[in-house]
Design an enzyme around this catalytic site. Structure first.
Site: not given
Ligand code: RRO
Length: 311
Positions: A45, A131
């Site tokens: 992650k 993101c």
């Protein structure tokens, strides 16, 4: 038996499939599960300097044709992932894994990259420039000036193999402009694509995730044509020394075949992994091998980048 072995930046992987960052990679338990599956590697992650709780729940939903998420970069912080990867290097010295990271500011990104540079980490680093879900923070890679500055500053001190995770682009001029910037740097790979940012899914009369009044990154079946276009556009434009990781819309072996045909050297599975768990890697690998066998291909090199055009 056809081989799905591949290489990125000179590192070999027994299988070209792995998880996409964000899925099955937040905790060490999840990373171990991917490591012990049919996947050739894993990526963590995306890590920030400090641990983050992320956005309020519900923040991820599977839907019939894919997924929508606004996780908001929840993660255990860079030290958690780096310590684990350093330990893993001792346990699995013959395998290579990916560390994904990005700072909450350019200066934090450089702090993270310097930490990796100064550590004993010998794997691949993926800088996430895409993101879509931190309120008030635009996707970095849609801002070409900032992207070029971050890469220029990073390569002044970063000497380990580095790649970038990209958002989808939707205009030929943007493919040209982005590729011209990436070609200035000794990047080892670009990963196309992150989720398509800021979609909206409506059920009955309401959105289905809480953050940002329901806006979130779209993954899964919805995004394969966009993902393939990005993989191929960068395959056509980037220096051959910059390899491509294909991500987006992988449900079957056929989808992996198409990503490789468009130029991918490694292929990541996100939404489908979330829906099916790690057995998806075995199933998809078998489906890919069956297609290769039927076509008489023994290795990915036999068809990588060899997409045919109509005259
Ligand atoms: O955590 C997220 O909300 C997230 C990230 Br960092 C990303 O890169 N892509 C995405 O769909 N979600």
């Amino acid at each position: 038996m056809p081989s799905t072995q591949t290489q990125i930046a000179g590192f070999s992987f027994d299988n070209c499939l792995m998880n996409a960052a964000g899925v099955a990679c937040m905790s060490i338990a999840e990373l171990e599960e991917v490591k012990n599956s049919a996947a050739g590697s894993f990526v963590t992650k995306t890590a920030t300097l400090e641990p983050r709780a992320g956005n309020p729940e519900p923040r991820y939903r599977n839907v019939p044709l894919g997924s929508i998420n606004s996780m908001g970069l929840p993660n255990h912080g860079i030290d958690y992932y780096l310590d684990y990867l350093l330990d893993l290097q001792n346990r699995e010295p013959n395998r290579t894994f990916f560390l994904s990271l990005v700072g909450m500011s350019p200066s934090e990104t450089h702090t993270l990259l310097r930490k990796v540079e100064e550590s004993g980490f010998s794997g691949l680093t993926e800088l996430n420039l895409s993101c879509p879900n931190v309120p008030g923070k635009p996707q970095i890679a849609y801002d070409f000036e900032t992207t070029e500055k971050i890469l220029g500053d990073a390569f002044a001190y970063f000497s380990k193999p580095l790649g970038i995770k990209l958002p989808p682009y939707f205009d030929i001029v943007h493919f040209d402009q982005a590729a011209a910037i990436f070609n200035k740097f000794p990047l080892k790979f670009v990963n196309c694509v992150n989720s398509i940012g800021n979609g909206l899914y409506v059920e009955d009369e309401a959105v289905i995730i809480r953050p940002k009044n329901g806006f979130g990154g779209i993954g899964g079946e919805y995004i394969k044509p966009t993902a393939l276009a990005n993989v191929h556009a960068f395959c056509q434009r980037l220096n051959p020394s910059i390899q491509i990781i294909g991500t987006g819309g992988v449900l079957t072996g056929r989808d992996v075949f198409e990503h490789i045909l468009c130029g991918a050297s490694m292929v990541q599975v996100g939404t489908t992994l979330h829906k099916e768990g790690v057995p998806a890697f075995t199933r998809i690998t078998e489906e890919l091998k069956a297609i290769m066998a039927e076509k008489g291909y023994e290795a990915l090199d036999d068809f990588r980048g060899k997409l045919k055009y109509l005259d």
